[in-house]
Design a protein around this motif. Structure first.
Motif, PDB file in Angstrom:
ATOM      1  N   SER A 178       0.823  -1.207   0.000  1.00 56.38           N
ATOM      2  CA  SER A 178       0.000   0.000   0.000  1.00 56.38           C
ATOM      3  C   SER A 178       0.858   1.259   0.000  1.00 56.38           C
ATOM      4  O   SER A 178       1.929   1.298   0.601  1.00 56.38           O
ATOM      5  CB  SER A 178      -0.924   0.006   1.218  1.00 56.38           C
ATOM      6  N   THR A 179       0.359   2.278  -0.653  1.00 51.06           N
ATOM      7  CA  THR A 179       1.006   3.589  -0.648  1.00 51.06           C
ATOM      8  C   THR A 179       0.258   4.583   0.229  1.00 51.06           C
ATOM      9  O   THR A 179       0.614   5.760   0.296  1.00 51.06           O
ATOM     10  CB  THR A 179       1.088   4.153  -2.078  1.00 51.06           C
ATOM     11  N   VAL A 180      -0.810   4.094   0.897  1.00 48.36           N
ATOM     12  CA  VAL A 180      -1.642   4.947   1.739  1.00 48.36           C
ATOM     13  C   VAL A 180      -1.254   4.722   3.198  1.00 48.36           C
ATOM     14  O   VAL A 180      -1.095   3.575   3.627  1.00 48.36           O
ATOM     15  CB  VAL A 180      -3.133   4.623   1.532  1.00 48.36           C
ATOM     16  N   PRO A 181      -1.094   5.783   3.998  1.00 47.15           N
ATOM     17  CA  PRO A 181      -0.756   5.598   5.412  1.00 47.15           C
ATOM     18  C   PRO A 181      -1.794   4.743   6.123  1.00 47.15           C
ATOM     19  O   PRO A 181      -3.002   4.883   5.894  1.00 47.15           O
ATOM     20  CB  PRO A 181      -0.748   7.033   5.959  1.00 47.15           C
ATOM     21  N   LYS A 182      -1.330   3.855   6.967  1.00 47.08           N
ATOM     22  CA  LYS A 182      -2.219   2.957   7.689  1.00 47.08           C
ATOM     23  C   LYS A 182      -3.014   3.726   8.729  1.00 47.08           C
ATOM     24  O   LYS A 182      -2.460   4.568   9.456  1.00 47.08           O
ATOM     25  CB  LYS A 182      -1.396   1.857   8.367  1.00 47.08           C
ATOM     26  N   ALA A 183      -4.337   3.466   8.802  1.00 50.99           N
ATOM     27  CA  ALA A 183      -5.181   4.137   9.790  1.00 50.99           C
ATOM     28  C   ALA A 183      -4.759   3.743  11.197  1.00 50.99           C
ATOM     29  O   ALA A 183      -4.318   2.619  11.440  1.00 50.99           O
ATOM     30  CB  ALA A 183      -6.648   3.777   9.556  1.00 50.99           C
ATOM     31  N   GLN A 184      -4.890   4.666  12.113  1.00 57.13           N
ATOM     32  CA  GLN A 184      -4.511   4.412  13.496  1.00 57.13           C
ATOM     33  C   GLN A 184      -5.680   3.808  14.268  1.00 57.13           C
ATOM     34  O   GLN A 184      -6.814   3.777  13.802  1.00 57.13           O
ATOM     35  CB  GLN A 184      -4.073   5.728  14.155  1.00 57.13           C
ATOM     36  N   SER A 185      -5.393   3.333  15.459  1.00 58.23           N
ATOM     37  CA  SER A 185      -6.425   2.763  16.315  1.00 58.23           C
ATOM     38  C   SER A 185      -7.432   3.841  16.699  1.00 58.23           C
ATOM     39  O   SER A 185      -7.135   5.038  16.643  1.00 58.23           O
ATOM     40  CB  SER A 185      -5.794   2.160  17.573  1.00 58.23           C
ATOM     41  N   PRO A 186      -8.659   3.421  17.126  1.00 60.46           N
ATOM     42  CA  PRO A 186      -9.677   4.407  17.506  1.00 60.46           C
ATOM     43  C   PRO A 186      -9.186   5.360  18.581  1.00 60.46           C
ATOM     44  O   PRO A 186      -8.293   5.059  19.378  1.00 60.46           O
ATOM     45  CB  PRO A 186     -10.826   3.529  18.020  1.00 60.46           C
ATOM     46  N   LEU A 187      -9.775   6.544  18.599  1.00 62.18           N
ATOM     47  CA  LEU A 187      -9.382   7.577  19.553  1.00 62.18           C
ATOM     48  C   LEU A 187      -9.635   7.132  20.986  1.00 62.18           C
ATOM     49  O   LEU A 187     -10.503   6.316  21.256  1.00 62.18           O
ATOM     50  CB  LEU A 187     -10.176   8.861  19.279  1.00 62.18           C
ATOM     51  N   THR A 188      -8.886   7.663  21.906  1.00 63.66           N
ATOM     52  CA  THR A 188      -9.084   7.353  23.312  1.00 63.66           C
ATOM     53  C   THR A 188     -10.289   8.112  23.848  1.00 63.66           C
ATOM     54  O   THR A 188     -10.783   9.061  23.238  1.00 63.66           O
ATOM     55  CB  THR A 188      -7.847   7.758  24.130  1.00 63.66           C
TER      56      THR A 188
END
Length: 550
Positions: free
Chosen positions: A440-450
């Motif tokens: 992938s060339t797209v940044p990986k999504a981060q975990s849900p917000l705290t």
């Protein structure tokens, strides 16, 4: 060749005449609240995999089928359009624009493609056909639809031509207040026959729904199987040789949005929606009777509270009841089901089964046993898998080991592309692609917000704990002053809602309705008016709360 269309139409007329004097008991049906995509992006619970968004330019898409590399056709429920997505771009003009009835679960519902050795490609479309050639006239003017219909088209030079009507089933509900349970998913079997799954269309109660003294089956509430020319399959009869029994492959099905064949065995599997409990995954063999409307979920659990056993079901020919292979006592609204016939996401996922849901926007993963006739909860699942040894989710936290991805919004279809990657379709108009992070060339999504980052500092915090009656929301009751703000934070693993009123109240949701609050997300609302206000969760009506505004 049998003229299935005319004969099924005849049986429909007979049923309507009969059912006008036939009464049934109807269960309380909870509403679906479709999950929105996570604001943090879709994520996969495997750091080696990621999600890319292909497009967001579709309108309530329901099903998709690939006709080439990076070339797929997508159906839109309410517009009746078949859109082509080529190299990630939704083409400006639809391939086809059908007139559809669109109320609740009616619409353009299913699509499947089949390419033959002579180069011909047939495309099969199932939809609720409008009664006056106008989209949504059943909503705007109460125009009855013509029927739930299956058509075959030829796909030639980017066009869909030469429509042939193969199946014509009633779309008129037995309970006129309901327009749900139209099913409509279509797939091509390894035998090259066409399989379509139909719900019971707004509460029909025939012998196909296991009502012994009910009307004869009418093509609803089961998996239907015909040839690509619309004829009966030339095999030994399953339920019976005469129509409409001759088109049933399985029956006793309440409603479904997902069917697929195991690429290794050729066995058919489905998802099935329960009313307020008993969502299922089933192995659908020829003659399978899923048990509705007497049994939902595992028979010993008696989720419908009627004491019915498999011996109470209606039997035709080689029909036989079988228990589900997996069930949820907590409704998730399972939708698409797909086997990943590829190793492009890793050998450990090859030929695993993947299931989507509408309530939470989650993607679930299941492995099968060596014989591939049952789900096997094994050491490839992470965290708390021992609780799933009984093959059912009894509380929300038991779903953690089987959750493969989240944040997609309500999932309507899952397919595997010619590139071997998994594609996920959401009712919100989004199409996603799951692939290795390294590709992938797209940044990986981060975990849900705290929690702290989704709850405004000036609001009164209410934590949604889960399905535990009046202990579901804490504190309960909530006491605030006029002009103050409340934030509900969902600490559970599945979606919940905060909806004003109570279940079945005609004014429910008029004051406020959060829609789906995803896990680890929040909903905030300011209260200006004094008074005492009840609220509950649409998915889980036993979850109740109270707000006191001074």
């Amino acid at each position: 060749m049998y003229n299935i269309k005319l004969l099924l139409y005849f049986f429909t007329i007979i049923l309507i005449l009969f059912s006008s004097s036939y009464s049934s008991v109807y269960f309380s049906y909870g509403a679906y609240s479709k999950a929105q995509p996570s604001p943090d992006g879709s994520t996969i619970n495997d750091d080696s995999l990621t999600v890319e968004k292909v497009t967001s330019d579709l309108t309530f898409p329901t099903s998709m089928t690939f006709v080439g590399n990076n070339d797929l056709l997508v159906t839109e429920k309410n517009t009746g359009r078949v859109m082509r997505v080529l190299d990630g771009q939704v083409q400006a003009n639809p391939l086809l624009d059908l007139s559809v009835a669109a109320k609740i679960e009616r619409g353009l519902l299913g699509i499947a493609a089949s390419t033959h050795l002579d180069g011909k490609t047939f495309v099969f479309l199932s939809y609720t056909e409008s009664g006056n050639n106008e989209d949504g006239s059943d909503v705007s003017n109460n125009v009855d639809p013509l029927g739930n219909r299956l058509y075959r088209y030829q796909y030639v030079d980017g066009k869909l031509i030469d429509p042939v009507l193969l199946l014509d089933l009633t779309a008129i509900p037995n309970n006129l207040n309901r327009t749900d349970h139209n099913g409509g998913k279509v797939t091509i079997g390894p035998d090259n026959n066409v399989y379509m799954i139909m719900g019971e269309v707004g509460g029909h109660r025939t012998q196909a729904q296991n009502i012994g003294n009910g009307p004869a089956p009418n093509g609803l509430g089961g998996v239907l199987r015909i040839t690509q020319d619309g004829g009966l399959v030339d095999d030994e009869p399953i339920f019976g040789a005469d129509l409409p029994l001759g088109v049933y492959y399985a029956m006793g099905i309440r409603n479904s949005f997902g069917i697929d064949f195991d690429p290794l065995t050729g066995n058919l599997w489905d998802t099935e929606n329960g009313p307020t409990a008993g969502d299922e995954i089933n192995l659908v063999f020829p003659g399978f009777n899923s048990g509705w409307s007497l049994i939902q979920g595992f028979s010993n659990d008696d989720l419908l509270g009627n004491g019915a056993t498999p011996s109470d079901l209606v039997s035709f020919g080689n029909g036989k009841y079988a228990e589900p292979k997996f069930a949820w006592h907590i409704p998730i609204g399972p939708t698409a089901l797909k086997f990943l016939n590829s190793d492009k996401l890793g050998k450990e996922y090859e030929n695993n089964m993947f299931v989507g849901d509408i309530n939470n926007g989650n993607l679930y993963r299941f492995t099968l046993n060596e014989a591939r006739d049952d789900i096997d909860i094994n050491n490839t699942y992470v965290g708390g898998a021992a609780a799933l040894a009984d093959k059912k989710v009894d509380n929300t936290f038991e779903s953690i080991p089987i959750t493969f991805g989240q944040g997609f919004g309500g999932i309507t279809d899952i397919q595997v592309g010619p590139d071997g990657y998994m594609y996920v379709l959401s009712f919100t108009g989004d199409l996603y692609k799951i692939l290795p992070t390294s590709q992938s060339t797209v940044p990986k999504a981060q975990s849900p917000l705290t929690q702290s980052s989704v709850v405004p500092k000036d609001s009164v915090l209410v934590t949604i704990n889960g399905i535990s009656g009046d202990n579901s929301y804490a504190p309960n009751p909530i006491t605030i002053n006029s002009g103050e703000t409340i934030t509900w934070y969902n600490a559970d693993t599945v979606s919940h809602t905060t909806t004003s009123g109570s279940d079945g109240d005609p004014d429910e949701g008029q004051l406020f309705d959060s829609d789906a609050i995803l896990s680890k997300q929040a909903f905030t609302l300011k209260f200006d008016n004094k008074g005492t206000f009840d609220y509950y969760c649409v998915y889980h009506p036993s979850m109740v709360g109270e707000i006191v505004v001074n």
